[in-house]
Design a protein around this motif. Structure first.
Motif, PDB file in Angstrom:
ATOM      1  N   ILE A 102       0.816  -1.217   0.000  1.00 47.61           N
ATOM      2  CA  ILE A 102       0.000   0.000   0.000  1.00 47.61           C
ATOM      3  C   ILE A 102       0.854   1.274   0.000  1.00 47.61           C
ATOM      4  O   ILE A 102       0.508   2.259  -0.632  1.00 47.61           O
ATOM      5  N   ARG A 103       1.968   1.240   0.733  1.00 44.64           N
ATOM      6  CA  ARG A 103       2.913   2.367   0.722  1.00 44.64           C
ATOM      7  C   ARG A 103       4.324   1.794   0.622  1.00 44.64           C
ATOM      8  O   ARG A 103       4.558   0.650   0.993  1.00 44.64           O
ATOM      9  N   PHE A 133      -4.584   7.095  -6.258  1.00 42.77           N
ATOM     10  CA  PHE A 133      -3.368   6.866  -5.470  1.00 42.77           C
ATOM     11  C   PHE A 133      -3.130   5.398  -5.181  1.00 42.77           C
ATOM     12  O   PHE A 133      -2.084   5.018  -4.685  1.00 42.77           O
ATOM     13  N   GLN A 156     -10.007  10.622   3.105  1.00 41.10           N
ATOM     14  CA  GLN A 156      -8.760  10.886   2.342  1.00 41.10           C
ATOM     15  C   GLN A 156      -8.372  12.361   2.308  1.00 41.10           C
ATOM     16  O   GLN A 156      -7.212  12.698   2.474  1.00 41.10           O
ATOM     17  N   ASP A 207      -9.454   7.649   7.293  1.00 42.42           N
ATOM     18  CA  ASP A 207      -8.111   7.613   6.710  1.00 42.42           C
ATOM     19  C   ASP A 207      -7.888   8.945   6.007  1.00 42.42           C
ATOM     20  O   ASP A 207      -8.800   9.439   5.329  1.00 42.42           O
ATOM     21  N   ILE A 219      -4.878  11.117   3.608  1.00 40.82           N
ATOM     22  CA  ILE A 219      -3.577  11.192   2.932  1.00 40.82           C
ATOM     23  C   ILE A 219      -3.187  12.661   2.851  1.00 40.82           C
ATOM     24  O   ILE A 219      -3.981  13.475   2.371  1.00 40.82           O
ATOM     25  N   PHE A 260      -1.507   9.350   6.618  1.00 41.38           N
ATOM     26  CA  PHE A 260      -0.295   8.953   5.908  1.00 41.38           C
ATOM     27  C   PHE A 260       0.163  10.064   4.983  1.00 41.38           C
ATOM     28  O   PHE A 260      -0.658  10.802   4.450  1.00 41.38           O
ATOM     29  N   LYS A 261       1.475  10.074   4.751  1.00 43.80           N
ATOM     30  CA  LYS A 261       1.987  10.892   3.647  1.00 43.80           C
ATOM     31  C   LYS A 261       1.722  10.129   2.359  1.00 43.80           C
ATOM     32  O   LYS A 261       1.907   8.903   2.317  1.00 43.80           O
ATOM     33  N   SER A 296       2.293   8.221  -0.839  1.00 48.86           N
ATOM     34  CA  SER A 296       3.426   7.411  -1.286  1.00 48.86           C
ATOM     35  C   SER A 296       3.173   7.004  -2.739  1.00 48.86           C
ATOM     36  O   SER A 296       2.172   6.325  -3.014  1.00 48.86           O
ATOM     37  N   ARG A 352       2.797   5.053  -5.972  1.00 50.37           N
ATOM     38  CA  ARG A 352       2.753   3.610  -6.209  1.00 50.37           C
ATOM     39  C   ARG A 352       2.900   3.306  -7.693  1.00 50.37           C
ATOM     40  O   ARG A 352       2.267   3.979  -8.517  1.00 50.37           O
TER      41      ARG A 352
HETATM   42  N1  5AD Z   1      -0.085   6.668  -0.248  1.00 52.07           N
HETATM   43  C1  5AD Z   1      -0.480   6.923   1.016  1.00 52.07           C
HETATM   44  N2  5AD Z   1      -1.558   6.349   1.572  1.00 52.07           N
HETATM   45  C2  5AD Z   1      -2.276   5.484   0.828  1.00 52.07           C
HETATM   46  N3  5AD Z   1      -3.400   4.780   1.086  1.00 52.07           N
HETATM   47  C3  5AD Z   1      -3.718   4.053  -0.002  1.00 52.07           C
HETATM   48  N4  5AD Z   1      -2.833   4.280  -0.983  1.00 52.07           N
HETATM   49  C4  5AD Z   1      -1.924   5.167  -0.494  1.00 52.07           C
HETATM   50  C5  5AD Z   1      -0.778   5.813  -1.044  1.00 52.07           C
HETATM   51  N5  5AD Z   1      -0.381   5.593  -2.297  1.00 52.07           N
HETATM   52  C6  5AD Z   1      -4.120   4.886   2.346  1.00 52.07           C
HETATM   53  C7  5AD Z   1      -5.543   5.365   2.135  1.00 52.07           C
HETATM   54  C8  5AD Z   1      -6.361   4.128   2.336  1.00 52.07           C
HETATM   55  C9  5AD Z   1      -5.534   3.389   3.365  1.00 52.07           C
HETATM   56  C10 5AD Z   1      -5.828   1.938   3.462  1.00 52.07           C
HETATM   57  O1  5AD Z   1      -4.211   3.609   2.945  1.00 52.07           O
HETATM   58  O2  5AD Z   1      -5.831   6.345   3.108  1.00 52.07           O
HETATM   59  O3  5AD Z   1      -7.666   4.392   2.793  1.00 52.07           O
END
Ligand code: 5AD
Ligand code: SF4
Length: 445
Positions: A55-56, A167, A269, A307, A309, A338-339, A341, A343
């Motif tokens: 995921i990250r 994302f 998000q 969640d 981002i 989260f920052k 990331s 993918r």
């Molecule tokens: N970068 C950061 N956070 C992410 N998530 C999903 N993809 C990314 C990414 N590329 C987070 C989202 C999602 C959670 C499971 O992980 O917030 O809801």
């Protein structure tokens, strides 16, 4: 009996989300049928499976360090080493080329036939299985994790994801969405309840779209009513929800079903409509707030986690302020933040090349968000002080002996003195002190 007859042992190292924990449980159940006992000690294992998350980037880095450890172990004794999960799906071929000592590589869709895959690997073949399964007749595994015995239990209702959030890598790793037939879900709920589960979490990548496409047979709301009919189910939760798909029938269920938890994890998000559009989330901030208000009207006092981002490509200071402001407007009691990331293979990568947010800016935003969230979480737990609330006891607390941990319907973790006879029971607890992630109390008499 000779050494050769000794039971084979498997060790699982699971990274990532609750879906991976659940998949690991299914693999444990399936491999048990081939004589594999599960062990907590990797040094005793004949087979090690690392169930990975992509995921990250941090989760992928973690996988490399974990694999290093087991690859070293393999130099000094016979060991079959497998890599499962989302990274295996996404870059299995590269990993096989990079690490010649990996025997077995398969993605989430390989879980239902893990027995065959392991047998081939043990017979000496290098196995790479990253084919995504056909939609029709997707073989949901009915065997239940032999290690499942707690008061909380996950039950999968769906696999894969048909969304295309820009994302996110999950649609690439877990394939298309298929709903599990409701009869199978109820059977698994009954099985885990018979083993002591009381707090059931229905899991899928996008549970609100359950039954709308392939499989299922009923809608998500209808499924909730059916689960609530199973005797012994005290709390029903579900994750993950998509705000766009939260229908009126699900809102109505909160009026009808006391078992439905007064807490919902509803990932937002971002609080900025401009960012939400670029993420292809297909809802606005206003719509999100409407869903929250509708649920609170149906279930007064309902609480939300989310969640978030930060630093999504092109996120401005103003966009971020709107996320901060939404945090306070909803009053989230917790956030996985989260920052962003980048993918591989995701649409946001193009935005990232044009319009990146610097790591320093993203880091500062994340700190500000998390500080504000911590203050809200603390205030929420403190507000419980002096009240008496029903608590479903899950088990021992993580740190103190003779202290048990239970959950309220709104998911607060409450620690209080008690013993094992309370596990699975609901009792009134008076809250004496609130902290950031939990509260402390005394059972009231
Ligand atoms: N970068 C950061 N956070 C992410 N998530 C999903 N993809 C990314 C990414 N590329 C987070 C989202 C999602 C959670 C499971 O992980 O917030 O809801
Ligand atoms: Fe779970 Fe997503 Fe990580 Fe896969 S990539 S393990 S689905 S969080």
């Amino acid at each position: 009996m000779g050494e050769r007859d000794a039971a084979k042992r498997v060790f699982f190292h699971t990274l990532g989300c609750q879906m991976n924990d659940y998949d690991t449980g299914k693999m444990r159940a399936l491999l048990a049928a081939d004589g594999y006992a599960s062990t907590d000690d990797p040094e005793l294992a004949d087979l090690i499976v690392v169930n990975t998350c992509s995921i990250r980037e941090k989760a992928v880095e973690k996988m490399h360090s974990v694999l290093g450890e087991y690859r070293r172990a393999k130099r000094s004794r016979p060991l079959t080493l497998g890599v499962a999960g989302c990274v295996a799906q996404e870059r299995g071929e590269q990993l096989m080329a990079k690490y010649p000592d990996i025997d077995l590589m398969f993605g989430p869709d390989g879980v239902p036939h893990v027995r065959e895959l392991v047998r081939e690997a043990v017979a000496g073949k290098r196995v790479l299985d990253i084919d995504l399964l056909d939609l029709e007749n997707y073989p949901f595994v009915s065997e239940v994790d032999p290690a499942q015995s707690g008061v909380g239990a996950f039950v999968t209702i769906q696999k894969g994801c048909d969304n295309a959030c820009t994302f996110c890598i999950v649609p690439q790793t877990r394939g298309v969405e298929v709903s599990r037939p409701w009869e199978q879900i109820l059977e698994e709920v009954r099985t885990v309840v018979a083993r002591g589960a009381r707090d059931i979490t229905l899991i899928g990548q996008n549970v609100n779209s359950y039954g709308l496409k392939l499989g299922g047979g009923v809608t998500f709301a209808q499924l909730l009513y059916k689960v609530a009919e199973v005797p012994g189910v005290t709390h029903i939760r579900y994750t993950t929800s998509h705000p766009r798909d939260m229908g009126d029938d699900v809102v109505q269920a909160y009026r009808d079903l006391p078992q439905l938890a007064s807490h919902l994890h509803l990932p937002v998000q971002s609080g900025s409509n401009r960012v939400l559009r670029r993420m292809k989330r297909f809802y606005t901030r206003e719509r999100y707030l409407e869903v929250v208000a509708a649920l609170r009207a149906a279930r007064p006092g309902m609480v939300f986690t989310t969640d978030v981002i930060v630093g999504f490509p092109g996120e401005t200071d103003d966009d971020f302020e709107q996320t901060m402001n939404l945090l306070h407007e909803v009053g989230f009691i917790g956030t996985f933040s989260f920052k962003y990331s980048p993918r591989p293979g995701t649409p946001a990568l193009k935005l990232e090349m044009r319009d990146p947010v610097s790591d320093a800016v993203a880091g500062a935003r994340l700190t500000r968000y998390q500080d504000a969230q911590r203050a809200l979480s603390l205030a929420w737990h403190r507000a419980l002080e002096g009240s008496t609330v029903p608590v479903l006891v899950h088990g021992w607390s993580a740190h103190d002996p003779e202290v048990v941990m239970g959950r309220t319907s709104d998911f607060a973790a409450i620690n209080f003195p008690g013993d094992a006879s309370l596990f699975g029971r609901t009792l009134p607890v008076t809250i004496t002190r609130g902290f950031t992630h939990s509260a402390r109390g005394e059972a009231s008499r």
